[in-house]
Design a protein around this motif. Sequence first.
Motif, mmCIF file in Angstrom:
data_model
loop_
_atom_site.group_PDB
_atom_site.id
_atom_site.type_symbol
_atom_site.label_atom_id
_atom_site.label_comp_id
_atom_site.label_asym_id
_atom_site.label_seq_id
_atom_site.Cartn_x
_atom_site.Cartn_y
_atom_site.Cartn_z
ATOM 1 N N GLU A 25 -7.412 -17.731 2.867
ATOM 2 C CA GLU A 25 -6.276 -16.919 3.237
ATOM 3 C C GLU A 25 -5.942 -17.075 4.717
ATOM 4 O OE1 GLU A 25 -7.205 -12.990 2.056
ATOM 5 O OE2 GLU A 25 -7.269 -13.451 -0.085
ATOM 6 N N ILE A 412 -2.629 -4.884 -10.459
ATOM 7 C CA ILE A 412 -2.874 -6.115 -9.708
ATOM 8 C C ILE A 412 -1.793 -6.331 -8.657
ATOM 9 C CG2 ILE A 412 -3.108 -8.614 -9.860
ATOM 10 C CD1 ILE A 412 -4.238 -8.320 -12.630
ATOM 11 N N SER A 413 -0.547 -6.289 -9.077
ATOM 12 C CA SER A 413 0.546 -6.588 -8.137
ATOM 13 C C SER A 413 1.681 -5.593 -8.294
ATOM 14 C CB SER A 413 1.052 -8.014 -8.350
ATOM 15 O OG SER A 413 1.467 -8.207 -9.700
ATOM 16 N N HIS A 457 4.422 -10.316 -1.735
ATOM 17 C CA HIS A 457 3.431 -9.312 -2.118
ATOM 18 C C HIS A 457 2.032 -9.877 -1.855
ATOM 19 C CE1 HIS A 457 1.025 -6.632 -4.645
ATOM 20 N NE2 HIS A 457 2.062 -5.808 -4.703
ATOM 21 N N ASN A 459 -0.565 -9.872 -3.479
ATOM 22 C CA ASN A 459 -1.174 -10.480 -4.663
ATOM 23 C C ASN A 459 -0.190 -11.343 -5.450
ATOM 24 O OD1 ASN A 459 -3.629 -9.310 -4.068
ATOM 25 N ND2 ASN A 459 -3.292 -7.539 -5.385
ATOM 26 N N SER A 462 -0.758 -15.625 -7.453
ATOM 27 C CA SER A 462 -2.222 -15.629 -7.419
ATOM 28 C C SER A 462 -2.804 -15.594 -8.831
ATOM 29 C CB SER A 462 -2.755 -14.413 -6.639
ATOM 30 O OG SER A 462 -2.319 -14.425 -5.304
ATOM 31 N N PHE A 464 -6.142 -13.947 -10.959
ATOM 32 C CA PHE A 464 -7.195 -12.939 -10.926
ATOM 33 C C PHE A 464 -8.020 -13.076 -12.196
ATOM 34 C CE2 PHE A 464 -4.220 -11.380 -7.897
ATOM 35 C CZ PHE A 464 -4.946 -10.633 -6.984
ATOM 36 N N LYS A 475 -10.733 -14.559 -7.460
ATOM 37 C CA LYS A 475 -9.279 -14.652 -7.359
ATOM 38 C C LYS A 475 -8.925 -15.867 -6.520
ATOM 39 C CE LYS A 475 -8.986 -11.478 -3.394
ATOM 40 N NZ LYS A 475 -8.379 -10.237 -2.880
ATOM 41 N N ARG A 477 -5.369 -17.639 -4.389
ATOM 42 C CA ARG A 477 -3.955 -17.608 -4.019
ATOM 43 C C ARG A 477 -3.359 -18.993 -4.235
ATOM 44 N NH1 ARG A 477 -0.872 -13.885 -2.162
ATOM 45 N NH2 ARG A 477 1.012 -14.355 -0.988
#
Length: 571
Positions: A25, A412-413, A457, A459, A462, A464, A475, A477
Amino acid sequence: MKWKILIVLLILTVITAGCTEKSQESENSKIAQVSEGVQSGDESGNSEAGAPIDSIVFSRTGAMITLKEEADISQVKISSANNSTESIDIEKTEKQVFAAFDWEPDTQYKFEVITGDGAKSDLEVYAPEKPALKEEYAITLEDVTPGPIDKTSANVEGVTKFSPDSKYLAIGTNGGSLKLIELATGKKVWEKQLVEGIADARIADIEFSEDGKSLIVGEESPDAFIYCFDLNGTEIWKYGAGQDLGSDLDHLPAMKKIKLDSEGNIYVAASRACGYIGEKYKYLGKVYSFDSKGNLRWKFPESESMDSGVTWIDNTPDGKYAVFGTTCFAKADKWKDGTVHVLDGTTGKEYWNYSIPPLEPFFDYSAIWYSTQITPDGANIITMTSDGRAFLFDNSKIMETGVPEVKWETNISTPILVSGVPIYGSSNYAYIINNTLIFSIGSTFSKDKNNDAPIEHPNGNSLFAYDTGGNLLWKWRLDGYAGECALNDRYLVIPIAQNLVTEDRNVHGVYVFDISKSGGSNSKLVQVYNTKGITVAADVSPDGKYIAALEAPARLDDGTVLGEYKVHVLT
C-alpha cells in the motif's frame, strides 16, 4: 502437447511483490518486475557424456529444460536436498523437455537429462522466488469501437473458456463471433457468426460440457439463444429466452450465466434490462435448467418473469441445489430486489429465499449482481450486495430448521463520507476455492455528483479472503477494475481493467494468485502479465498450464486508443 507449446524464451519476466501488505500500500500497490526465472548452464553442469543443458525455466507447473544441441531425450531426474525423484513426467522435442513437478522457491535442484543411448548431462540451479509467465501467441479479433476509458459499463467485452482436457480454447466476442482454437498450434478450428448487425448484441457466456465433447454458448441478442455445438461446430440444439423476457433493439435480453453439474445438466440465468418505465428502472429475470440433450427440465418462475434481474447462477456439482440472487436499481414491485433464492436443482422448486434489506439511508433498494455462490457440498452460500456488504448463509442449518437467516455478514466497502460525499466500493464477484471465500470489490462510486467519487474508497478495487467463520485471511489491492475471475482448485486469475479514480494505465493485465500457498496475499500473488489495453476476461486451463487474457481497446479523453482487441495465450 505439440512442440510449439514447449518453446520458452530465454528471457522472461517474473513478478516480485513487497514483503508485506503494508509495503504494498505504501508503494501505491506497484509490482516490481525483474528478469529472473532462467538459469543457464555453466561449469557446474556435466557436459562430457550427454548433450549439455543450455537453460532451465521454472513455470507454474514444472520446468522447461533446453539443451544446447539436439538429443533423443528419454528420461529426466530431478532431486534436491529434501526430495529425490527417479523420473519425472516429461513432454519433449528434439532440444527441449518440459518436466512437470511441484517445486519450492529458493531451493537448489539438480536436473539430470538421460538420452536413449544412456548418455547423461546435469545441471544444479536454484528455483526462483516466483515462476515465469510468457506469451505463446496472440489471437487477433474483429474491429471494434473502443468504449470511453472513464466508464467501465461501456467496455468492449468478450469471453474465453478452456476445454476440460486443455486442448481447446473457445472465444466469444463483443461482435457475436464464436471461435474454437487448437491450443497446441494457435490455429482456428472453426468460427461462427452467431449475432450480426445488431448494436450491443454479443456472446455473453461459454461453458464446455464436462466430457469436453460439446460447447454451451449464451448470447445477448433479440432472441437471447442458448446454443449447444459439438466440437466440429455443428449446432445440436438451441433455446431462446427472448420469448419469455421480450426484446427491443435498445434493451436486449441475455443468457447471462451458464453452469453445469456433473451429470451434464445445464443451469442458466437470463435477464433483461428494460430501461426506465415511468420513474423506475425495470428489469426482468428468469432461470432455466436443461438436460444435456437440450430438453427443458424446468424454469423459475414457471408462468411469469421476475421483475428483478438475474445475472448469475451457481449449483452444486451433484445438481441438488441451484442458487441465484436478484438485482435492480429500484425497489421491485413483486420479486424483491436483493433476494437470495435456493432451488431444488432437479425440479426447480424453491426451498427458501431471503431478502436482504437495503442499506439506508444511502440506498432504498438492494442489488445482488455476480456473487451468489454455494459450496460444493451445499453447506454454505455466500453473496454480496452492491453497496459493499458480504453475507454467508448456513444452508444445511436452514434446510433443517426451515428458518432462513444470515450466519454472518461483514461490511467490506460500504459507504463512508468524504467531505460530506458518500462513496462506496461496488461489490462485484464472489468465489469459493477449497472453503476460502473470496470477495472482489470493484470501482468507487458515489450517490452524489453523478456517481463520480472524489477519491477511491479505501477498500475499492480489492480482494478480500475469509474463512467460513467470517475471519479475514488476507486481502490484496488490485489497483484496477476486476472482471470475472477464472479459477481451478489452485489458481485464481483476475483480469484487470481501468481504475476510474487514479486513472493509472499501468495496472491493466492479468494477476495470478496461487491460493494453495501459505501466508498472505504477497506470497499468493505469483504472476502478472500487463496489457496496453484493458483486460476484460480471462481463463485458466484445468491443468493449470495455460492462461487466456482478453485485451480490449479503450478510448482516452483526447481520442487516443489504448490497446487492441485480442486474446493473449500465456504459459
